[in-house]
Design a protein around this motif. Sequence first.
Motif, PDB file in Angstrom:
ATOM      1  N   CYS A 246      24.164   6.820 -11.547  1.00  0.00           N
ATOM      2  CA  CYS A 246      25.446   6.378 -11.002  1.00  0.00           C
ATOM      3  C   CYS A 246      26.394   5.944 -12.115  1.00  0.00           C
ATOM      4  N   TYR A 247      25.850   5.267 -13.114  1.00  0.00           N
ATOM      5  CA  TYR A 247      26.682   4.863 -14.253  1.00  0.00           C
ATOM      6  C   TYR A 247      27.168   6.092 -15.013  1.00  0.00           C
ATOM      7  N   LEU A 248      26.307   7.094 -15.156  1.00  0.00           N
ATOM      8  CA  LEU A 248      26.714   8.320 -15.843  1.00  0.00           C
ATOM      9  C   LEU A 248      27.884   8.975 -15.115  1.00  0.00           C
ATOM     10  N   VAL A 249      27.762   9.109 -13.811  1.00  0.00           N
ATOM     11  CA  VAL A 249      28.835   9.724 -13.018  1.00  0.00           C
ATOM     12  C   VAL A 249      30.105   8.877 -13.092  1.00  0.00           C
ATOM     13  N   HIS A 250      29.952   7.570 -13.115  1.00  0.00           N
ATOM     14  CA  HIS A 250      31.096   6.671 -13.251  1.00  0.00           C
ATOM     15  C   HIS A 250      31.842   6.952 -14.557  1.00  0.00           C
ATOM     16  N   VAL A 251      31.104   7.071 -15.659  1.00  0.00           N
ATOM     17  CA  VAL A 251      31.729   7.327 -16.967  1.00  0.00           C
ATOM     18  C   VAL A 251      32.404   8.690 -16.975  1.00  0.00           C
ATOM     19  N   LEU A 252      31.716   9.714 -16.462  1.00  0.00           N
ATOM     20  CA  LEU A 252      32.284  11.064 -16.453  1.00  0.00           C
ATOM     21  C   LEU A 252      33.537  11.138 -15.591  1.00  0.00           C
ATOM     22  N   PRO A 382      29.887  -4.214 -25.635  1.00  0.00           N
ATOM     23  CA  PRO A 382      29.418  -4.035 -24.251  1.00  0.00           C
ATOM     24  C   PRO A 382      30.552  -3.652 -23.317  1.00  0.00           C
ATOM     25  N   CYS A 383      30.214  -2.865 -22.303  1.00  0.00           N
ATOM     26  CA  CYS A 383      31.160  -2.512 -21.237  1.00  0.00           C
ATOM     27  C   CYS A 383      30.609  -3.041 -19.908  1.00  0.00           C
ATOM     28  N   VAL A 384      31.487  -3.390 -19.040  1.00  0.00           N
ATOM     29  CA  VAL A 384      31.077  -3.875 -17.715  1.00  0.00           C
ATOM     30  C   VAL A 384      31.778  -3.040 -16.663  1.00  0.00           C
ATOM     31  N   ALA A 385      31.010  -2.514 -15.728  1.00  0.00           N
ATOM     32  CA  ALA A 385      31.579  -1.717 -14.640  1.00  0.00           C
ATOM     33  C   ALA A 385      31.627  -2.551 -13.363  1.00  0.00           C
ATOM     34  N   ASP A 386      32.638  -2.320 -12.575  1.00  0.00           N
ATOM     35  CA  ASP A 386      32.743  -2.988 -11.279  1.00  0.00           C
ATOM     36  C   ASP A 386      31.615  -2.500 -10.379  1.00  0.00           C
ATOM     37  N   LYS A 387      30.902  -3.422  -9.773  1.00  0.00           N
ATOM     38  CA  LYS A 387      29.741  -3.074  -8.941  1.00  0.00           C
ATOM     39  C   LYS A 387      30.107  -2.116  -7.819  1.00  0.00           C
ATOM     40  N   ASP A 388      31.267  -2.326  -7.218  1.00  0.00           N
ATOM     41  CA  ASP A 388      31.688  -1.449  -6.117  1.00  0.00           C
ATOM     42  C   ASP A 388      31.925  -0.021  -6.603  1.00  0.00           C
ATOM     43  N   GLU A 389      32.442   0.116  -7.830  1.00  0.00           N
ATOM     44  CA  GLU A 389      32.689   1.447  -8.386  1.00  0.00           C
ATOM     45  C   GLU A 389      31.389   2.190  -8.651  1.00  0.00           C
ATOM     46  N   ILE A 390      30.334   1.458  -8.960  1.00  0.00           N
ATOM     47  CA  ILE A 390      29.028   2.087  -9.180  1.00  0.00           C
ATOM     48  C   ILE A 390      28.396   2.464  -7.840  1.00  0.00           C
ATOM     49  N   GLU A 391      28.429   1.545  -6.898  1.00  0.00           N
ATOM     50  CA  GLU A 391      27.761   1.775  -5.612  1.00  0.00           C
ATOM     51  C   GLU A 391      28.377   2.934  -4.829  1.00  0.00           C
ATOM     52  N   ILE A 392      29.653   3.206  -5.080  1.00  0.00           N
ATOM     53  CA  ILE A 392      30.311   4.281  -4.343  1.00  0.00           C
ATOM     54  C   ILE A 392      29.690   5.646  -4.637  1.00  0.00           C
ATOM     55  N   HIS A 393      28.987   5.751  -5.771  1.00  0.00           N
ATOM     56  CA  HIS A 393      28.380   7.023  -6.152  1.00  0.00           C
ATOM     57  C   HIS A 393      26.932   7.182  -5.660  1.00  0.00           C
ATOM     58  N   GLU A 394      26.333   6.122  -5.125  1.00  0.00           N
ATOM     59  CA  GLU A 394      24.888   6.123  -4.868  1.00  0.00           C
ATOM     60  C   GLU A 394      24.437   7.264  -3.960  1.00  0.00           C
ATOM     61  N   ASN A 395      25.039   7.428  -2.814  1.00  0.00           N
ATOM     62  CA  ASN A 395      24.572   8.437  -1.858  1.00  0.00           C
ATOM     63  C   ASN A 395      24.759   9.857  -2.387  1.00  0.00           C
ATOM     64  N   SER A 396      25.935  10.137  -2.934  1.00  0.00           N
ATOM     65  CA  SER A 396      26.183  11.489  -3.441  1.00  0.00           C
ATOM     66  C   SER A 396      25.276  11.819  -4.617  1.00  0.00           C
ATOM     67  N   VAL A 397      25.036  10.850  -5.491  1.00  0.00           N
ATOM     68  CA  VAL A 397      24.151  11.075  -6.643  1.00  0.00           C
ATOM     69  C   VAL A 397      22.717  11.316  -6.172  1.00  0.00           C
ATOM     70  N   ALA A 398      22.243  10.506  -5.257  1.00  0.00           N
ATOM     71  CA  ALA A 398      20.871  10.654  -4.762  1.00  0.00           C
ATOM     72  C   ALA A 398      20.671  12.015  -4.093  1.00  0.00           C
ATOM     73  N   ASN A 399      21.630  12.433  -3.284  1.00  0.00           N
ATOM     74  CA  ASN A 399      21.511  13.725  -2.604  1.00  0.00           C
ATOM     75  C   ASN A 399      21.563  14.886  -3.597  1.00  0.00           C
ATOM     76  N   SER A 400      22.470  14.802  -4.545  1.00  0.00           N
ATOM     77  CA  SER A 400      22.616  15.878  -5.531  1.00  0.00           C
ATOM     78  C   SER A 400      21.383  15.993  -6.418  1.00  0.00           C
ATOM     79  N   LYS A 401      20.806  14.858  -6.788  1.00  0.00           N
ATOM     80  CA  LYS A 401      19.612  14.895  -7.634  1.00  0.00           C
ATOM     81  C   LYS A 401      18.422  15.434  -6.856  1.00  0.00           C
TER      82      LYS A 401
END
Length: 423
Positions: A246-252, A382-401
């Motif tokens: 999820c963090y990878l997709v967030h950065v990309l 260090p970088c800090v990502a907003d938790k909501d921005e990370i969680e928004i990718h969870e379902n799509s990342v899990a399904n795609s993987k």
Amino acid sequence: MAAIEKKMIAGTDKAETPTFAELDLCPELVAACDAMKWTKPTKIQEEAIPYALQGRDLIALAQTGSGKTAAFALPIMQALLEHRMPFFACVLSPTRELAIQIADQFQDLGKGIGVVCSVLVGGVDRMQQVISLTKRPHIVVGTPGRLLDHLRDTKGFSLNKIKYLVIDEADKLLNDEFETSLDDILQIIPKERKTFLFSATMTKKVEKLQRACLRNPVMVKVGSKYSTVDTLKQEFYFVPAKHKDCYLVHVLSKMPDKMIMIFVRTCESTRLLALMLRNLGFNAISISGQMSQDKRLGALNRFKGKECKIVVCTDVASRGLDIQGVDLVINYDFPLNSKDYVHRVGRTARAGESGRAISLVNQYEAPWFKLVEGQLGKVICPCVADKDEIEIHENSVANSKSIALRSLKESGGFKKRKRTGDY
């Protein structure tokens, strides 16, 4: 072996960088540098070329992207102009792609003087290489395993009159992985020669350097043992292991249309991650040591040509490759040592350009991260990502993987790689 004469160059010793002509290069090679649009020598070129022209053996250490290939190619070609003969020099490289890149640079610099090169690497038809050797090239560039095969089996091919040996990425070629092939090559070729060892990093392997038969060598060292260029911005996210994708997709997602290299630890991971990213709509390809040479070069050329903007790769792509315009390097799997980190992040911020490196560090990789940070002698931001921005990718990342993993299993995509000493 005589004591090594060491020249530590801080980078500010001279007020003004000399021109290539002022380094005593001949007019033909100065013109070649002009054609390459090289206006001034880099620091390693400025320091190494004069010693090489004096006939000294060299151990040259400099940061990635600092112009090391030209630092040994130019003196060799100047000597070749004075004593033109076939099989004049041999360059050893740990990877096929780097060998091809080195030969290309010799060819580009030597267009005006008729330099002929032959590349001897695995994964390519040997008969084509045999044919290229019958043309009696001036420069032979190869990986140790394939070069040794030709020295033993190819009729009429010999390096018994070689004048120069270059061991590029020397720290890698002096490791156990290549030790047997390298030792056998050194036994075959004549001891009366000039020897250059070039690398971005090197540990103190005095016994192995002695076996390489350096004579009265000078060590030219630009920067510290583990160093990265000042134009590189280095950052990290401390991420839970289960959320790394999820963090990878967030950065990309934050960097559309950028040229990005993502480094992972295994060949299997390159295929899985690239397929997962494609399922998410990213234009990603993979490069690993398990691919055929044609496929590896095809993927590399697609990335260089910006046909695909994201490449997922193993450390096979971290050594020496000069790819113009890489904006970002991502350490998806954090490397186990400082040398690998330096080589990976050196794919960006090359030749004075700016670049960025982001490491995704999970709880298990934290000790390696602190070790690398300590050896670099700098604090990585260090970088800090907003938790909501990370969680928004969870379902799509899990399904795609999940889809990617199922696809690879059905196609037999996970294969064990045989270690050969030739990437």
